[in-house]
Enzyme design. Structure first.
Site, short mmCIF file in Angstrom:
data_model
loop_
_atom_site.label_atom_id
_atom_site.label_comp_id
_atom_site.label_asym_id
_atom_site.label_seq_id
_atom_site.Cartn_x
_atom_site.Cartn_y
_atom_site.Cartn_z
N HIS A 12 62.86 58.23 121.50
CA HIS A 12 61.82 58.84 122.35
C HIS A 12 62.31 58.75 123.80
CE1 HIS A 12 58.11 60.41 123.58
NE2 HIS A 12 57.27 59.45 123.28
N ARG A 55 55.17 60.21 132.85
CA ARG A 55 55.76 61.16 131.89
C ARG A 55 55.93 62.52 132.56
NH1 ARG A 55 55.18 60.48 126.42
NH2 ARG A 55 56.55 62.30 126.32
N GLN A 102 60.09 59.29 127.02
CA GLN A 102 59.21 58.15 127.31
C GLN A 102 59.97 57.11 128.12
OE1 GLN A 102 55.79 57.63 126.30
NE2 GLN A 102 56.06 56.06 127.87
N ASP A 110 55.18 48.48 121.00
CA ASP A 110 54.77 49.80 120.51
C ASP A 110 53.95 49.54 119.25
OD1 ASP A 110 54.56 52.54 120.10
OD2 ASP A 110 56.56 52.74 119.20
N1 NVA Z 1 56.61 54.80 117.67
C1 NVA Z 1 55.49 55.69 117.90
C2 NVA Z 1 55.53 56.26 119.28
C3 NVA Z 1 54.36 57.14 119.63
C4 NVA Z 1 54.47 57.76 121.00
C5 NVA Z 1 55.50 56.79 116.86
O1 NVA Z 1 56.57 57.34 116.57
O2 NVA Z 1 54.43 57.10 116.32
N1 CP Z 2 53.60 58.22 124.38
C1 CP Z 2 53.51 59.43 123.80
O1 CP Z 2 54.49 60.08 123.49
O2 CP Z 2 52.22 59.85 123.61
P1 CP Z 2 51.75 61.11 122.75
O3 CP Z 2 52.06 60.80 121.30
O4 CP Z 2 50.28 61.21 123.01
O5 CP Z 2 52.50 62.32 123.21
#
Ligand code: NVA
Ligand code: CP
Length: 311
Positions: A128, A292, A131, A224
């Protein structure tokens, strides 16, 4: 050749610093750069749900003079019906950039390999990186620097956020310490890659199963969800497996007194973090969520600039 951003080390340490500096500039002067003036369109595709990513990319593209086209993949021909490569060839003729939140990281690689416009990973099962640009920007704002700081990540260290923390923080020259139960530690491949980067930037990487030693003396503390998108069926097992890994005020007291707390959100209070920590004075999660927008705008400006250099 277009520059793409699929994982955190698709940029060098110098390039990462350039993007973060531009992000701070754009936060101060939101409409100062207009790479999508025309307006050009940016396709923003979602295979998974989102609040922050959807809003921040849509607002960011508009701020940069463009039009955001949000595509829910279930309502498109993508997926079983049309290949990623064919989708890329259709999109590149009409849009200035492609932003995609998906499951398998290999899909993004296939999209990028077939796209003459920048492809941005807005979350895959493995990384990600957008982020992390926002997180590093937030740390920079609150601590005035990145290199040399200790960041502790407690919880699911085998997910996309942990991988991105490892690689992005190593790129920034930080000391990253992860604690996770056995079975939830990062892959040897990602740890090796992060360690190799850290050896060049003056950072370091530590992985253990001990949250107390991981958080000791940390300048930045983060976590997380224990249940990432796509893992919902494992919820009960995961909650049991992560017992003892909640960041509560007891654990937080082992970090530096002025440590800040980050969380990419959405957060599950009482599981990976207690309400008193995430809603307490050390938490900077709302700055992080706002950033973001600024960080992704900087990334888009930078990728367009870089891609044009090659033309
Ligand atoms: N690790 C989480 C991050 C959400 C922004 C997921 O992949 O659901
Ligand atoms: N942190 C993040 O990516 O949030 P969303 O899943 O709401 O986009």
């Amino acid at each position: 050749m277009a520059r793409h951003f699929l994982k955190d080390d698709d940029v060098t340490p110098v390039e990462q610093a350039e993007i973060l500096a531009l992000a701070l500039e754009l936060k101060a002067a939101p409409y100062s750069r207009r790479p999508f003036e025309g307006p050009q369109t940016v396709a923003i595709i979602f295979d998974k749900t989102s609040t922050r990513t959807r809003v921040s990319f849509a607002v960011g593209v508009a701020d940069l003079g463009g039009v955001p086209l949000i595509i829910d993949s279930q309502t498109s021909q993508m997926g079983g019906k049309e290949s990623v490569a064919d989708t890329a060839r259709v999109l590149e003729r009409q849009v200035a950039s492609v932003v995609w939140r998906t499951y398998a990281h290999s899909g993004l690689e296939e999209m990028a390999a077939n796209s003459s416009v920048p492809v941005i990973n807005s979350l895959s099962d493995d990384y990600h990186p957008c982020q992390l640009l926002a997180d590093l920007m937030t740390i920079q704002e609150h601590k005035g620097k990145l290199a040399g700081l200790k960041i502790a990540y407690i919880g699911d260290a085998a997910n996309n956020m942990a991988n991105s923390y490892l690689v992005a923080c190593a790129t920034a020259g930080m000391h990253i310490s992860l604690a996770a139960p056995s079975g939830y530690q990062p892959s040897a491949e990602v740890v090796a890659r992060a360690s190799q980067i850290a050896a060049q930037t003056g950072g370091s990487v530590t992985v253990s199963s001990d949250p107390r030693s991981a958080i000791a003396g940390a300048d930045v503390v983060t976590t997380d969800t224990w249940i990432s998108m796509g893992q919902e069926a494992e919820k009960a097992k995961r909650i049991a497996d992560f017992a003892g890994y909640t960041i509560d005020s007891n654990l937080m007291s082992l970090a530096q007194a002025d440590a800040i707390f980050l969380h990419c959100l959405p957060a599950y209070r009482g599981y990976e973090v207690s309400a008193e920590v995430i809603d307490g004075p050390q938490s900077v999660i709302w700055d992080e969520a706002e950033n973001r927008l600024h960080a992704q705008k900087a990334l888009m400006v930078w990728l367009v600039d870089q891609s044009n250099k090659g033309k």
